[in-house]
Design a protein around this motif. Sequence first.
Motif, short mmCIF file in Angstrom:
data_model
loop_
_atom_site.label_atom_id
_atom_site.label_comp_id
_atom_site.label_asym_id
_atom_site.label_seq_id
_atom_site.Cartn_x
_atom_site.Cartn_y
_atom_site.Cartn_z
N ARG A 284 0.83 -1.21 0.00
CA ARG A 284 0.00 0.00 0.00
C ARG A 284 0.87 1.26 0.00
O ARG A 284 0.39 2.35 -0.38
CB ARG A 284 -0.92 0.00 1.21
CG ARG A 284 -1.98 -1.12 1.19
CD ARG A 284 -2.84 -1.08 2.43
NE ARG A 284 -3.60 0.18 2.49
CZ ARG A 284 -4.10 0.68 3.60
NH1 ARG A 284 -3.90 0.07 4.77
NH2 ARG A 284 -4.78 1.82 3.58
N TYR A 285 2.13 1.13 0.38
CA TYR A 285 3.02 2.29 0.34
C TYR A 285 3.46 2.63 -1.08
O TYR A 285 4.05 3.69 -1.32
CB TYR A 285 4.25 2.03 1.21
CG TYR A 285 3.95 2.09 2.69
CD1 TYR A 285 4.04 3.27 3.40
CD2 TYR A 285 3.55 0.94 3.38
CE1 TYR A 285 3.75 3.33 4.76
CE2 TYR A 285 3.25 0.99 4.73
CZ TYR A 285 3.34 2.18 5.42
OH TYR A 285 3.04 2.24 6.77
N CYS A 286 3.17 1.75 -2.04
CA CYS A 286 3.59 1.95 -3.44
C CYS A 286 2.61 2.78 -4.25
O CYS A 286 2.93 3.18 -5.38
CB CYS A 286 3.78 0.59 -4.13
SG CYS A 286 5.13 -0.41 -3.49
N VAL A 287 1.40 3.02 -3.72
CA VAL A 287 0.38 3.74 -4.48
C VAL A 287 -0.25 4.81 -3.60
O VAL A 287 -0.22 4.72 -2.36
CB VAL A 287 -0.71 2.79 -5.02
CG1 VAL A 287 -0.09 1.65 -5.84
CG2 VAL A 287 -1.56 2.22 -3.91
N PRO A 288 -0.87 5.84 -4.20
CA PRO A 288 -1.52 6.88 -3.40
C PRO A 288 -2.77 6.36 -2.69
O PRO A 288 -3.36 5.35 -3.07
CB PRO A 288 -1.90 7.94 -4.45
CG PRO A 288 -1.06 7.64 -5.64
CD PRO A 288 -0.85 6.16 -5.64
#
Length: 388
Positions: A57-61
């Motif tokens: 989830r840290y890879c996308v807004p």
Amino acid sequence: MADRSFLDWPFLDDGHRRLADELDAWCAATLAPAHGGDVDAECRALVRSLGDAGWLRYCVPAAYGGIHETLDIRSLALIRETLARHSGLADFAFAMQGLGSGTITLLGTEAQKRAYLPAVARGEKIAAFALTEPASGSDVASMETIAERTANGYRVNGAKTYISNGGIADYYVLFARTGEAPGSRGISAFVVDADTPGLAVTERLEVIAPHPLATLAFTDMALPETALLGEAGRGFAAAMATLDIFRTTVGAAALGFARRALDEATARVRVRRLGNGTLADNPITQSKLAEMVLDIDTSALLIYRAGWLRDVRGVRNTREAALAKLHATDSAQSVIDKAVQMFGGLGVTVGVPVEALYREVRALRIYEGASEVQKVVIARQHLADSAA
């Protein structure tokens, strides 16, 4: 236990400190050493595990299932540093989800973002970034893959190579020449599903640290207009903007490898006998350990400063990211080499952590801009600043 005092530095906040603690505990409980068997299956399993645990989830807004409203480079760096310290393959799996979706985050339409980003965050789609070509690596502007306009979109012919996740990816962010202008101004970015007719995996590549890598060929591959990411002819800028975000995190992965090497070496020299004492009692060993500590702290300062500038100050950090990647990757190579030397023959024995680290770290000085390219970036910015 790796040094964690850097978590108290002002570049990081309480959220980052919680992230580092929680991820470190998850890694210790979940990650097993890669066994070098079916690397494709291991990577697929790692992507799914990272997705299930919420780390992707840290890879996308946030609008598409992410943690932060916009990508937070310090979080990405902390995650890569921690994963790399535990497992090089886990770091690879995480990094490619970010790099392979970053251009969609920056330039994608709402429909493109909805189609890909939530699935990336859940670990349901494996991402890839197809930039490098057989005849051009760091010289992106000389790429030869061509996307010709047709009545319905584009027709693509050419090849890409050393593509991470090649062969297991569900989609590729592809860069091809569309000819709006000469050189870098005539390149566009596209999102291409892996099952698109005309796309073929022509070779699986084996490298010193096993990862899924492949050569791709495009033969009259038809893409609709909706596959274009951003404006036509702006692909080079899109690639550079994506790399600006993730280049700092390459340095963070190298830092994670270096921290693990220092931990392993420290434990080894405390028990390895030398005369009437241990290797740790030897002044030469102590000098090498001091050099390793210095290199690691310097890398960490450069990495988290680069992230802080982008995240908090909101300024472009091309120079600082180049400094961070250059120093962290070059010095990690040196730190790991010293660790291998302290282990003696055991250090080059397959199955010993420092032997695996020695193989893992080498590619980081090449991909996402080789060390020599980073020096050019730094020098040009320095000259421009001096002239101003």
